[in-house]
Design a protein around this motif. Structure first.
Motif, PDB file in Angstrom:
ATOM      1  N   PRO A  49       0.824  -1.227   0.029  1.00 27.83           N
ATOM      2  CA  PRO A  49      -0.041  -0.026  -0.189  1.00 27.83           C
ATOM      3  C   PRO A  49       0.822   1.225  -0.047  1.00 27.83           C
ATOM      4  CG  PRO A  49      -0.696  -1.414   1.689  1.00 27.83           C
ATOM      5  CD  PRO A  49       0.349  -2.170   1.263  1.00 27.83           C
ATOM      6  N   ASP A  50       1.880   1.052   0.670  1.00 32.12           N
ATOM      7  CA  ASP A  50       2.922   2.490   0.669  1.00 32.12           C
ATOM      8  C   ASP A  50       3.492   2.766  -0.533  1.00 32.12           C
ATOM      9  OD1 ASP A  50       2.318   2.600   3.453  1.00 32.12           O
ATOM     10  OD2 ASP A  50       4.343   1.396   4.028  1.00 32.12           O
ATOM     11  N   SER A  51       3.501   2.111  -1.691  1.00 26.21           N
ATOM     12  CA  SER A  51       3.930   2.197  -2.924  1.00 26.21           C
ATOM     13  C   SER A  51       2.930   3.200  -4.006  1.00 26.21           C
ATOM     14  CB  SER A  51       4.500   1.187  -3.642  1.00 26.21           C
ATOM     15  OG  SER A  51       3.404   0.297  -3.980  1.00 26.21           O
ATOM     16  N   PHE A  52       1.602   3.185  -3.225  1.00 26.56           N
ATOM     17  CA  PHE A  52       0.498   3.904  -3.924  1.00 26.56           C
ATOM     18  C   PHE A  52      -0.061   4.930  -3.190  1.00 26.56           C
ATOM     19  CE2 PHE A  52       0.310  -0.610  -5.201  1.00 26.56           C
ATOM     20  CZ  PHE A  52      -0.388  -0.763  -6.322  1.00 26.56           C
ATOM     21  N   THR A  53      -0.584   6.025  -4.083  1.00 22.05           N
ATOM     22  CA  THR A  53      -1.096   7.073  -2.983  1.00 22.05           C
ATOM     23  C   THR A  53      -2.510   6.772  -2.330  1.00 22.05           C
ATOM     24  OG1 THR A  53      -0.154   8.727  -4.708  1.00 22.05           O
ATOM     25  CG2 THR A  53      -2.073   9.358  -3.253  1.00 22.05           C
ATOM     26  N   LEU A  54      -2.332   6.663  -1.089  1.00 19.97           N
ATOM     27  CA  LEU A  54      -3.674   6.155  -0.263  1.00 19.97           C
ATOM     28  C   LEU A  54      -4.402   7.134   0.170  1.00 19.97           C
ATOM     29  CD1 LEU A  54      -4.716   3.616   1.017  1.00 19.97           C
ATOM     30  CD2 LEU A  54      -3.008   4.140   3.083  1.00 19.97           C
ATOM     31  N   VAL A  55      -5.835   6.970  -0.050  1.00 19.39           N
ATOM     32  CA  VAL A  55      -6.811   7.888   0.190  1.00 19.39           C
ATOM     33  C   VAL A  55      -7.940   7.189   1.219  1.00 19.39           C
ATOM     34  CG1 VAL A  55      -8.489   9.612  -0.429  1.00 19.39           C
ATOM     35  CG2 VAL A  55      -6.465   9.114  -2.011  1.00 19.39           C
ATOM     36  N   LYS A  56      -8.380   7.792   2.237  1.00 18.55           N
ATOM     37  CA  LYS A  56      -9.362   7.046   2.992  1.00 18.55           C
ATOM     38  C   LYS A  56     -10.800   7.646   2.320  1.00 18.55           C
ATOM     39  CE  LYS A  56      -6.972   5.254   6.375  1.00 18.55           C
ATOM     40  NZ  LYS A  56      -6.823   3.803   6.447  1.00 18.55           N
ATOM     41  N   THR A  57     -11.575   6.411   2.331  1.00 19.43           N
ATOM     42  CA  THR A  57     -12.817   6.391   1.689  1.00 19.43           C
ATOM     43  C   THR A  57     -13.767   7.078   2.768  1.00 19.43           C
ATOM     44  OG1 THR A  57     -12.394   4.597   0.243  1.00 19.43           O
ATOM     45  CG2 THR A  57     -14.612   5.199   0.642  1.00 19.43           C
ATOM     46  N   ASN A  58     -14.649   7.885   2.584  1.00 17.96           N
ATOM     47  CA  ASN A  58     -15.597   8.553   3.624  1.00 17.96           C
ATOM     48  C   ASN A  58     -16.689   7.617   3.588  1.00 17.96           C
ATOM     49  OD1 ASN A  58     -14.085  10.845   3.592  1.00 17.96           O
ATOM     50  ND2 ASN A  58     -15.077  11.317   1.626  1.00 17.96           N
ATOM     51  N   PRO A  59     -17.478   7.773   4.821  1.00 21.64           N
ATOM     52  CA  PRO A  59     -18.310   6.970   5.316  1.00 21.64           C
ATOM     53  C   PRO A  59     -19.782   6.907   4.205  1.00 21.64           C
ATOM     54  CG  PRO A  59     -17.689   8.078   7.194  1.00 21.64           C
ATOM     55  CD  PRO A  59     -17.131   8.356   6.058  1.00 21.64           C
ATOM     56  N   ASP A  60     -19.750   7.707   3.460  1.00 22.34           N
ATOM     57  CA  ASP A  60     -20.837   7.819   2.251  1.00 22.34           C
ATOM     58  C   ASP A  60     -20.180   7.247   1.077  1.00 22.34           C
ATOM     59  OD1 ASP A  60     -18.769   9.945   1.508  1.00 22.34           O
ATOM     60  OD2 ASP A  60     -20.476  11.362   1.268  1.00 22.34           O
ATOM     61  N   LYS A  61     -19.005   6.701   1.050  1.00 25.48           N
ATOM     62  CA  LYS A  61     -18.413   5.956   0.004  1.00 25.48           C
ATOM     63  C   LYS A  61     -17.721   6.926  -1.051  1.00 25.48           C
ATOM     64  CE  LYS A  61     -19.693   2.058   1.772  1.00 25.48           C
ATOM     65  NZ  LYS A  61     -18.580   1.228   2.288  1.00 25.48           N
ATOM     66  N   THR A  62     -17.527   8.202  -0.588  1.00 34.55           N
ATOM     67  CA  THR A  62     -16.997   9.157  -1.554  1.00 34.55           C
ATOM     68  C   THR A  62     -15.419   9.268  -1.033  1.00 34.55           C
ATOM     69  OG1 THR A  62     -17.342  11.159  -0.473  1.00 34.55           O
ATOM     70  CG2 THR A  62     -18.865  10.342  -1.802  1.00 34.55           C
ATOM     71  N   TRP A  63     -14.607   9.717  -2.154  1.00 34.49           N
ATOM     72  CA  TRP A  63     -13.332  10.122  -1.628  1.00 34.49           C
ATOM     73  C   TRP A  63     -12.787  11.141  -2.404  1.00 34.49           C
ATOM     74  CZ3 TRP A  63      -9.643  10.176  -5.509  1.00 34.49           C
ATOM     75  CH2 TRP A  63     -10.024   9.494  -6.612  1.00 34.49           C
ATOM     76  N   GLU A  64     -11.640  11.884  -1.798  1.00 33.31           N
ATOM     77  CA  GLU A  64     -11.185  13.013  -2.726  1.00 33.31           C
ATOM     78  C   GLU A  64      -9.604  13.288  -2.452  1.00 33.31           C
ATOM     79  OE1 GLU A  64     -13.437  17.331  -3.161  1.00 33.31           O
ATOM     80  OE2 GLU A  64     -11.665  17.610  -1.670  1.00 33.31           O
ATOM     81  N   TYR A  65      -8.976  13.562  -3.476  1.00 32.01           N
ATOM     82  CA  TYR A  65      -7.585  13.636  -3.376  1.00 32.01           C
ATOM     83  C   TYR A  65      -7.018  15.213  -4.032  1.00 32.01           C
ATOM     84  CZ  TYR A  65      -2.396  12.950  -3.549  1.00 32.01           C
ATOM     85  OH  TYR A  65      -0.975  13.174  -3.397  1.00 32.01           O
ATOM     86  N   ILE A  66      -6.138  15.698  -3.448  1.00 30.13           N
ATOM     87  CA  ILE A  66      -5.991  17.189  -3.900  1.00 30.13           C
ATOM     88  C   ILE A  66      -4.164  16.823  -4.291  1.00 30.13           C
ATOM     89  CG2 ILE A  66      -5.093  19.555  -3.677  1.00 30.13           C
ATOM     90  CD1 ILE A  66      -7.547  19.759  -1.653  1.00 30.13           C
ATOM     91  N   TRP A  67      -4.100  17.030  -5.756  1.00 29.65           N
ATOM     92  CA  TRP A  67      -2.568  16.785  -6.286  1.00 29.65           C
ATOM     93  C   TRP A  67      -1.879  18.230  -6.441  1.00 29.65           C
ATOM     94  CZ3 TRP A  67      -1.283  14.971 -12.007  1.00 29.65           C
ATOM     95  CH2 TRP A  67      -0.148  14.449 -11.854  1.00 29.65           C
ATOM     96  N   TYR A  68      -0.974  18.042  -5.894  1.00 34.50           N
ATOM     97  CA  TYR A  68      -0.148  19.553  -5.968  1.00 34.50           C
ATOM     98  C   TYR A  68       1.367  19.081  -6.984  1.00 34.50           C
ATOM     99  CZ  TYR A  68      -2.614  21.191  -1.894  1.00 34.50           C
ATOM    100  OH  TYR A  68      -3.513  21.684  -1.285  1.00 34.50           O
ATOM    101  N   THR A  69       1.126  19.845  -8.024  1.00 35.16           N
ATOM    102  CA  THR A  69       2.240  19.316  -9.447  1.00 35.16           C
ATOM    103  C   THR A  69       3.288  20.304  -9.495  1.00 35.16           C
ATOM    104  OG1 THR A  69       0.949  20.807 -10.963  1.00 35.16           O
ATOM    105  CG2 THR A  69       0.144  18.529 -10.744  1.00 35.16           C
ATOM    106  N   SER A  70       3.490  21.529  -8.450  1.00 34.52           N
ATOM    107  CA  SER A  70       4.597  22.235  -8.697  1.00 34.52           C
ATOM    108  C   SER A  70       5.851  21.594  -8.575  1.00 34.52           C
ATOM    109  CB  SER A  70       4.439  23.427  -7.685  1.00 34.52           C
ATOM    110  OG  SER A  70       4.445  22.916  -6.298  1.00 34.52           O
ATOM    111  N   ASP A  71       6.302  20.744  -7.886  1.00 36.68           N
ATOM    112  CA  ASP A  71       7.446  20.179  -7.777  1.00 36.68           C
ATOM    113  C   ASP A  71       7.717  18.878  -8.378  1.00 36.68           C
ATOM    114  OD1 ASP A  71       8.796  22.375  -6.199  1.00 36.68           O
ATOM    115  OD2 ASP A  71       7.551  21.696  -4.357  1.00 36.68           O
ATOM    116  N   LEU A  72       6.865  18.408  -9.360  1.00 37.31           N
ATOM    117  CA  LEU A  72       6.902  17.074  -9.878  1.00 37.31           C
ATOM    118  C   LEU A  72       7.811  16.999 -11.032  1.00 37.31           C
ATOM    119  CD1 LEU A  72       3.152  16.060  -9.642  1.00 37.31           C
ATOM    120  CD2 LEU A  72       5.281  15.517  -7.808  1.00 37.31           C
TER     121      LEU A  72
END
Length: 319
Positions: A95-118
Motif C-alpha cells: 500500500p505504501d507504494s501507492f497514493t492512499l486515500v481514505k474512503t468516507n463513510p458515504d463511500k466518496t473520496w477526494e485527493y488534491i494533487w499538487y504538481t509544482s515540484d513534480l
C-alpha cells in the motif's frame, strides 16, 4: 354401468392456487445477487492542466475503506507511479507504494494533487483508482478500478510591444499572455543607455499589459532595445532580480551576481540581453521540475524625437 365423472369445479381452482403458492415460495427463496463493487475517479475541471496547477481528483468506492491511486504516462514506470512521486514504482500488495486515500463513510473520496515540484514531462497521463493495491500486470476480470485521462502542459509566455518603432517621450504598450496561472510576470527592457525591470500582474484570462507613460519613455534614447518577458513557472517565484545596479540569480536562499548594468565592466544593450537570456535558458534546461523560469524576447527600435537631447545611462526598477 357407466363411470361417474366429477363436476366439482373447486378442485381445479384449488390446484391452480397451490401451483401459484408453490411458485411464490420458490421465488422467495431464490438467491438475490449482490451489487457489484465499483470505484470511480473524476478530475475536476476540463482534464487539462498546466504544470504547477492544483488538480482535484474525486469519486466513489463501494468496496473498501481505502482508495489506491497511481499514475501512468511518458517516462514513468510500466506499472505506474505514486502521484506524489511519479518515478517511484508501484508494487503489488504494498500500500505504501501507492497514493492512499481514505474512503468516507458515504463511500466518496477526494485527493488534491499538487504538481509544482513534480518531475513530469508534458503529455497525456492516466490516473487509476483501485479498491486494493494491485499493479497493472496483476489485473484480471475481478479487478475493480476506474481511470481518468488528463493532459499535462508546460506553461509558456508570449509578448509584444506597440507601436513600432517606439517614439522617445511617447507612451508605448507591452501586451502578452502567460499560460499556467502565474500571478505576475517580469518585463526587462534593455538598451545601450537604459535598463528597467517592471513587474506586471496577469489577469484571469492569462493576459498582461504594461503601458509606459511619457516620463518613462522620455528616458529612452534612439537605438536598439530588447524586451524580455519572464514567466515564474510552476513555483511562482522569479529566479532573477535587479537591485542597485546588479542583475542577480536566485536559487533557494543563495544568490549569484550575473552582471552589472552601470559602471566599469557593466553590460548594456545586446550584451546585457544575451547574458540574461543565456542565464534564463541554462537555468530552465538544467531543472527537470519545470519550476525554473521561462521567457520570451522581442527586439525593438526607439526613434529620437529630439536628436539634440542626449540621455544619461539610466537603471530603474518597478514593482
Amino acid at each position: 354401468m357407466s363411470k361417474q365423472t366429477s363436476n366439482n369445479p373447486y378442485g381445479f381452482w384449488k390446484m391452480i392456487f397451490l401451483l401459484i403458492m408453490a411458485g411464490a415460495v420458490v421465488l422467495s427463496f431464490s438467491p438475490v445477487s449482490a451489487e457489484k463493487p465499483s470505484v470511480t475517479i473524476v478530475a475536476k475541471g476540463d482534464q487539462s492542466y498546466y504544470m504547477g496547477e492544483k488538480v482535484v481528483f474525486y469519486g466513489m468506492n463501494t468496496d473498501s475503506d481505502s482508495t489506491y491511486l497511481f499514475i501512468t504516462g511518458p517516462n514513468l514506470p510500466d506499472n505506474g507511479g505514486k502521484l506524489a512521486s511519479p518515478k517511484q514504482d508501484t508494487i503489488s500488495g504494498n500500500p505504501d507504494s501507492f497514493t492512499l486515500v481514505k474512503t468516507n463513510p458515504d463511500k466518496t473520496w477526494e485527493y488534491i494533487w499538487y504538481t509544482s515540484d513534480l518531475k513530469l514531462d508534458a503529455g497525456s497521463y492516466t490516473v487509476y483508482a483501485m479498491t486494493k493495491p494491485d499493479t497493472i500486470d496483476q489485473f484480471n476480470n475481478l479487478t475493480t478500478y476506474g481511470t481518468v485521462s488528463i493532459i499535462y502542459k508546460k506553461p509558456f509566455i508570449a509578448t509584444a510591444i506597440s507601436p513600432l518603432p517606439v517614439q522617445k517621450g511617447q507612451p508605448f504598450t507591452v501586451t502578452g499572455y502567460a499560460e499556467g496561472n502565474p500571478p505576475a510576470v517580469q518585463l526587462w527592457i534593455l538598451g545601450n543607455s537604459f535598463f528597467s525591470l517592471v513587474t506586471v500582474p496577469v489577469d484571469n484570462e492569462a493576459n498582461y499589459t504594461f503601458t509606459s507613460d511619457t516620463q518613462f519613455s522620455e528616458k529612452l534614447t534612439a537605438g536598439d532595445y530588447y524586451l524580455i518577458a519572464e514567466h515564474p513557472m510552476a513555483d511562482n517565484r522569479f529566479d532573477f532580480t535587479f537591485s542597485g545596479n546588479q542583475v542577480t540569480a536566485l536559487q533557494g536562499n543563495d544568490s549569484t551576481i550575473l552582471f552589472r548594468v552601470t559602471g566599469p565592466g557593466s553590460l548594456q544593450g545586446r550584451d546585457a540581453a544575451d547574458a540574461l537570456v543565456f542565464a534564463l535558458s541554462e537555468n530552465e534546461h538544467r531543472n527537470e521540475t519545470y519550476a525554473r523560469d521561462t521567457h520570451a524576447i522581442v527586439a525593438f527600435t526607439v526613434s529620437e524625437t529630439n536628436s539634440s537631447q542626449r540621455a544619461q545611462p539610466v537603471a530603474t526598477a518597478r514593482v
